[in-house]
Design an enzyme around this catalytic site. Structure first.
Site, PDB file in Angstrom:
ATOM      1  CG  ASP A 205       3.709   0.571  -4.253  1.00  0.00           C
ATOM      2  OD1 ASP A 205       2.521   0.413  -3.627  1.00  0.00           O
ATOM      3  OD2 ASP A 205       4.115   0.936  -5.243  1.00  0.00           O
ATOM      4  N   GLY A 229       3.346   2.586   3.176  1.00  0.00           N
ATOM      5  CA  GLY A 229       1.987   3.357   3.295  1.00  0.00           C
ATOM      6  C   GLY A 229       1.113   3.535   2.251  1.00  0.00           C
ATOM      7  CG  ASP A 230      -3.470   4.744   0.902  1.00  0.00           C
ATOM      8  OD1 ASP A 230      -3.236   5.248  -0.212  1.00  0.00           O
ATOM      9  OD2 ASP A 230      -4.654   4.137   1.200  1.00  0.00           O
ATOM     10  CG  PHE A 231      -0.193   6.948  -3.335  1.00  0.00           C
ATOM     11  CD1 PHE A 231      -1.576   6.871  -3.815  1.00  0.00           C
ATOM     12  CD2 PHE A 231       0.545   6.022  -4.114  1.00  0.00           C
ATOM     13  CE1 PHE A 231      -1.999   6.233  -4.556  1.00  0.00           C
ATOM     14  CE2 PHE A 231       0.052   5.342  -5.011  1.00  0.00           C
ATOM     15  CZ  PHE A 231      -1.318   5.357  -5.562  1.00  0.00           C
ATOM     16  CG  HIS A 249      -1.681   5.719 -16.006  1.00  0.00           C
ATOM     17  ND1 HIS A 249      -1.041   4.874 -17.057  1.00  0.00           N
ATOM     18  CD2 HIS A 249      -1.138   4.740 -15.076  1.00  0.00           C
ATOM     19  CE1 HIS A 249      -0.549   3.820 -16.915  1.00  0.00           C
ATOM     20  NE2 HIS A 249      -0.602   3.776 -15.560  1.00  0.00           N
TER      21      HIS A 249
END
Length: 339
Positions: A205, A229-231, A249
């Site tokens: 995350d 990190g950034d998914f 969602h």
């Protein structure tokens, strides 16, 4: 055989009560923020006594508690003292399944302000969150650490209602390597590692969220690590199982495809993707997924999905749905393999 028509006055009263739903929410938030349930854990007290302990105005607090008592949240006796009910017990901070932190989260301006402009969201087809706060939901949280902590605690509070059911509903094999993508403070991964002691896991995350992780317990020692990190850009490689719980969602189909692209590039041929979200059932019966779905479009431009919608977006993202496991909770596990 059809039922007899209901009296118009009864329907009017019921609809009027629905129209005042935001008042109910405001009163719940007030008593939650003040910790009223904790103060009543030792026995009944008057609103005046509770006001002295919380710094609230006693007569006004009495009116709030009297209203909540009509909804079976607290109970007033003949001496004007208020006591906990089974529902009010859930507002305590010291019990399993507490809803204290989720209620504080939902009472933040993060939710109130966009919901007040539901009409604009439905008119335009997009959340007005950016118009109100100047940026998107998660980007905004990066600028307000105190609010982010409230959100993290609230999200973790909801997760605690489901984590055990999720962890016990899926049979992770011996030696499985798991990555929880966007896993927040790690409560689900901790539950999985505890339930399946021969697995290892990575919590992935943003740094600000990872800093509040809850993985360091005796039952999980030596079997976890964290990665930041950034998914939308990438996710760690090398895992057998990738989990996306309460992630898809939050996002539109377009954004979900960006996330799934990162996951698809990270998985190996034998990896599995587990999407953990509610699956909206057909029909007109009440279901929490339909409630959450309305919230998602106002706050995030996100959505809850039906089985067909999951199959569609996951298929476009390079995955094939192999089965859907309904857990004993609201959450389902949508199991996928690389297409």
């Amino acid at each position: 055989m059809t039922s007899a028509p209901r009296d118009t006055s009864e329907l009017s009263a019921q609809l009027s009560e629905h129209m005042n739903g935001y008042l109910y929410t405001a009163c719940l938030y007030t008593v939650t923020k003040a910790g009223i349930a904790d103060h009543l854990s030792q026995g009944p007290r008057t609103a005046a006594e509770l006001g002295e302990k919380t710094g609230l105005h006693g007569p006004h607090l009495h009116r709030v508690l009297r209203y909540l008592a009509t909804r079976e949240v607290f109970r007033e006796d003949e001496h004007g003292r208020f006591a906990l009910t089974p529902m009010a017990e859930l507002l305590r901070t010291d019990i399993p399944g507490s809803l204290h932190d989720p209620f504080l989260m939902l009472g933040e301006d993060l939710y109130w302000k966009p919901l007040a402009r539901m009409y604009d969201t439905v008119r335009t087809g997009h959340t007005v969150f950016d118009d109100i706060f100047g940026t998107g939901f998660f980007a905004h949280l990066q600028t307000v650490p105190e609010t982010a902590s409230v959100f993290n605690a609230g999200a973790a509070g909801f997760s605690r209602l489901w984590n055990e059911h999720i962890a016990t509903s899926y049979d992770f094999p011996h030696g499985a390597r798991i990555i929880d993508i966007g896993g927040g403070t790690g409560s689900l991964l901790r539950e999985i590692l505890t339930t399946h002691p021969h697995t290892t896991g990575t919590l992935y995350d943003q740094q600000s969220v990872i800093a509040e992780h809850q993985l360091d317990t005796p039952d999980t020692t030596g079997r976890w690590n964290v990665a930041t990190g950034d998914f939308f850009d990438s996710v760690p490689t090398g895992a057998d199982y990738y989990i996306l719980k309460s992630v898809l969602h939050d996002w539109s189909d377009t954004d979900c495809l960006r996330i799934l692209k990162s996951v698809r590039e990270a998985v190996h041929d034998n990896s599995k993707l587990l999407v953990v979200d509610p699956v909206i059932p057909p029909g007109n019966q009440p279901h929490a997924s339909k409630t959450i779905d309305a919230m998602m479009m106002v706050i995030h431009d996100g959505k809850e999905r039906t089985q067909a919608e999951f199959e569609d977006v996951l298929g476009k993202g390079g995955f094939t749905v192999t089965r859907i496991l309904q857990t004993p909770s609201l959450m389902s596990i949508v199991e996928c393999v690389p297409a």
